[in-house]
Design an enzyme around this catalytic site. Structure first.
Site, short mmCIF file in Angstrom:
data_model
loop_
_atom_site.label_atom_id
_atom_site.label_comp_id
_atom_site.label_asym_id
_atom_site.label_seq_id
_atom_site.Cartn_x
_atom_site.Cartn_y
_atom_site.Cartn_z
N LYS A 92 45.06 52.78 33.03
CA LYS A 92 45.78 52.93 34.30
C LYS A 92 47.17 53.50 34.04
O LYS A 92 47.86 53.06 33.11
CB LYS A 92 45.89 51.55 34.97
CG LYS A 92 46.48 51.58 36.38
CD LYS A 92 46.54 50.17 36.95
CE LYS A 92 46.99 50.15 38.41
NZ LYS A 92 47.06 48.76 38.93
N SER A 167 45.33 48.60 43.75
CA SER A 167 45.92 49.85 43.34
C SER A 167 45.17 50.57 42.23
O SER A 167 45.32 51.76 42.04
CB SER A 167 47.36 49.61 42.88
OG SER A 167 47.38 48.77 41.73
N SER A 191 44.59 44.07 42.24
CA SER A 191 44.38 45.48 41.92
C SER A 191 43.36 45.79 40.83
O SER A 191 43.02 46.96 40.63
CB SER A 191 45.70 46.14 41.55
OG SER A 191 46.45 46.31 42.72
N1 GLN Z 1 47.00 45.36 47.00
C1 GLN Z 1 48.03 44.46 46.57
C2 GLN Z 1 49.38 45.01 46.92
O1 GLN Z 1 49.42 46.00 47.55
C3 GLN Z 1 47.90 44.19 45.11
C4 GLN Z 1 48.54 45.21 44.27
C5 GLN Z 1 48.33 44.92 42.81
O2 GLN Z 1 47.61 44.01 42.43
N2 GLN Z 1 49.02 45.69 42.00
O3 GLN Z 1 50.38 44.46 46.60
#
Ligand code: GLN
Length: 531
Positions: A92, A167, A191
């Site tokens: 990532k 994400s 994410s």
């Molecule tokens: N979707 C969640 C957010 O927008 C989690 C993001 C993540 O785990 N990096 O914060």
């Protein structure tokens, strides 16, 4: 290598590739080349997957060639090769890597190269796992759909008009599209797990502190965790075993030695185990097909010898609200370092004076996207004098209540279970203008980050109404990651039996990218040229 052979190689799991490499039935260069070819075939074009922001062709092939040379020479060096040596991986693009750009999905870091490797990347290098490239993400890991990437969205391999989750949509899509057998993700609120759920892959958020965060660009430091993405439970365990363990460079790293996660995944047994259904994390608000597959998984676990109990975590309903105070608060301070001076982009104001504040303002205005700005503003507000107790302070208290809910639940059950996400993959654009609807995707994943406990998502089948993958989440007490692999492996094999094989075999063939039609001149050269 013929095309057929190459197509077969990319469909193998990391464990299968490792076995073939060890038996010298295939070379690491062939394995890496097959994945690079697959990336070239499906990642580009207007409707391509777009899992990768950067493909690391030369270095990946060089590492593979090195592994092949060591194996061919035999002797002690060959014996000492890690079992995953030569098995490629995608990373990532929030995790820093020497020799490849790291963008965090943001314009503000475009063109920036890290002078050092993240600890997890050092570990991949030590295991001689070729790094295929860096994967797409929502800017600074803020989002649930990968649509907030400054470099365009990733498409879900199950349906190019749908989101791959976020994400870490790039890592999940790369693995689901057979572009990589393994990937690394980061999970602050879901994410790794939510992209796993909507792409039919496996994703694990380890216990907080179980995997070093050194070199993961910080979003919310008290919630962030790096973890594995794969197509099978065993593969995630194999990767977790490589990246886990104590790191003196991360002040929150746990001192404990890493448990034998691979053994737990190979053992796979739920006899006499108590599995707790979290009352608050299913039912109302969850798509019917998600609920259906979830109930089926419970039935399978029961048949395998587990005792299913119900637990209640009444404070989980405040988790999302508290998360959206804590996460932006921490993110607003973590992102203060992107000031137009130290990293990447620098934009000068249109008119003098060129003061530091004005350069900072112009750089951030141009370099950060809307979602990042929204969260920085929210976090700065929540932390401001006079509001601190009302917002950040209260959210921290809620966090304690969530931890207590987990303690009470784990007093009754060895492992907890829920759907990973309330719905299957939604359409690109569907929730982009509605931040709250987007945030709701993480209702089931956020509690684990708030309490630091580990979670694993695995594919639970396809929803009846739309034929898209449904994720099943398992949660264990802190430091008991091994339980996730033990239970996950059982559920995975029962589900595979039920579905007649791995779920991803049912995904539609990906269309080849629409490349511009060759001009007449090119057609003539390629057919009649001298080469
Ligand atoms: N979707 C969640 C957010 O927008 C989690 C993001 C993540 O785990 N990096 O914060």
């Amino acid at each position: 290598m013929n095309e057929n052979h190459s197509n077969q190689l990319v469909r193998l799991t990391a464990a299968q590739l490792a076995a073939k490499l060890a038996a010298r039935e295939v070379t690491a260069v062939e394995v890496v080349q097959a994945h690079l070819d697959r990336i070239a075939a499906v990642d580009g074009g207007d409707r391509g997957v777009h899992a990768f922001l950067h493909v690391n062709t030369e270095e990946a092939l060089a590492v593979a060639a090195e592994v092949d040379a060591i194996r061919a020479a035999g002797g002690a060096a060959a014996d000492e090769l890690h079992e995953l040596a030569g098995v490629p991986i995608a990373v990532k693009d929030l995790i820093v890597t020497v020799g490849q750009p790291t963008t965090a999905g943001s314009k503000i870091l475009e063109g920036w190269y890290s002078p050092y490797d993240a600890t997890v990347v050092e570990k991949l290098r030590a295991a001689k796992m070729p790094i295929l490239g860096k994967t797409n993400l929502d800017e600074f890991a803020m989002g649930s759909s990968t649509e907030h990437s400054a470099f365009g969205p990733t498409r879900n391999p199950w349906d190019p008009d749908r989101i791959p989750g976020g994400s870490g949509g790039g890592s999940a899509a790369a693995v689901a599209a057979f572009e990589a057998p393994l990937a690394l993700g980061t999970d602050t609120g879901g994410s790794i797990r939510q992209p796993g759920a909507v792409t039919g892959t496996v994703g694990v958020k380890p216990t907080y502190g179980g995997v070093s965060r050194y070199g993961a660009i910080a979003m919310a430091s008290s919630l962030d965790q790096i973890g594995p993405v794969s197509r099978t439970v065993l593969d995630s365990a194999l990767l977790h075993q490589v990246i886990g363990g104590h790191d003196p460079r991360d002040s929150t790293s746990l001192p404990d030695p890493l448990a034998d996660l691979v053994a737990a995944a190979r053992l796979g047994n739920v006899d006499g185990m108590k599995i707790g259904i979290i009352k608050e994390l299913h039912g109302e608000g969850y798509q019917a097909g998600v609920e259906h597959r979830f109930n089926e998984s419970l039935e399978l676990l029961k048949q395998a010898g587990a005792e299913i109990v119900e637990v209640s975590c009444p404070n989980f309903k405040y988790a999302l609200g508290a998360y959206y105070l804590i996460m932006p608060s921490e993110a607003s301070s973590n992102l203060a370092k992107f000031d137009g001076v130290r990293y990447g982009l620098r934009v000068l104001p249109e008119e003098p004076p060129m003061t530091i504040e004005r350069v900072m303002g112009a750089t951030r205005a141009a370099g950060f996207g809307d979602e990042v700005k929204r969260r920085v503003i929210l976090g700065t507000y929540a932390l401001s004098a006079g509001y601190y107790d009302a917002y950040y302070g209260s959210a921290q208290k809620v966090r304690t209540l969530i931890q207590r809910d987990f303690d009470a639940a784990f007093a009754k059950a060895d492992v907890l279970i829920s759907p990973t996400a309330p719905t299957t993959a939604f359409k690109l654009g569907e929730k982009l203008d509605d931040p709250l609807a987007m945030y709701l995707n993480d209702v089931a994943t956020i509690p684990a980050n708030m309490a630091g406990v580990p979670g694993l998502s695995l594919p639970g089948g396809l929803a009846d109404e739309d034929g898209l993958p449904v994720g099943i989440q398992l949660l264990a007490p802190a430091r008991e990651d091994a339980r996730l692999y033990r239970v996950g492996a059982v559920l995975e094999s029962l589900l595979e039996e039920k579905w007649g094989g791995p779920l991803l075999d049912k995904a539609p063939e990906l269309p080849a990218p629409e490349l511009p039609a060759p001009s007449l001149a090119e057609t003539v050269t390629s057919h009649g040229g001298s080469h």
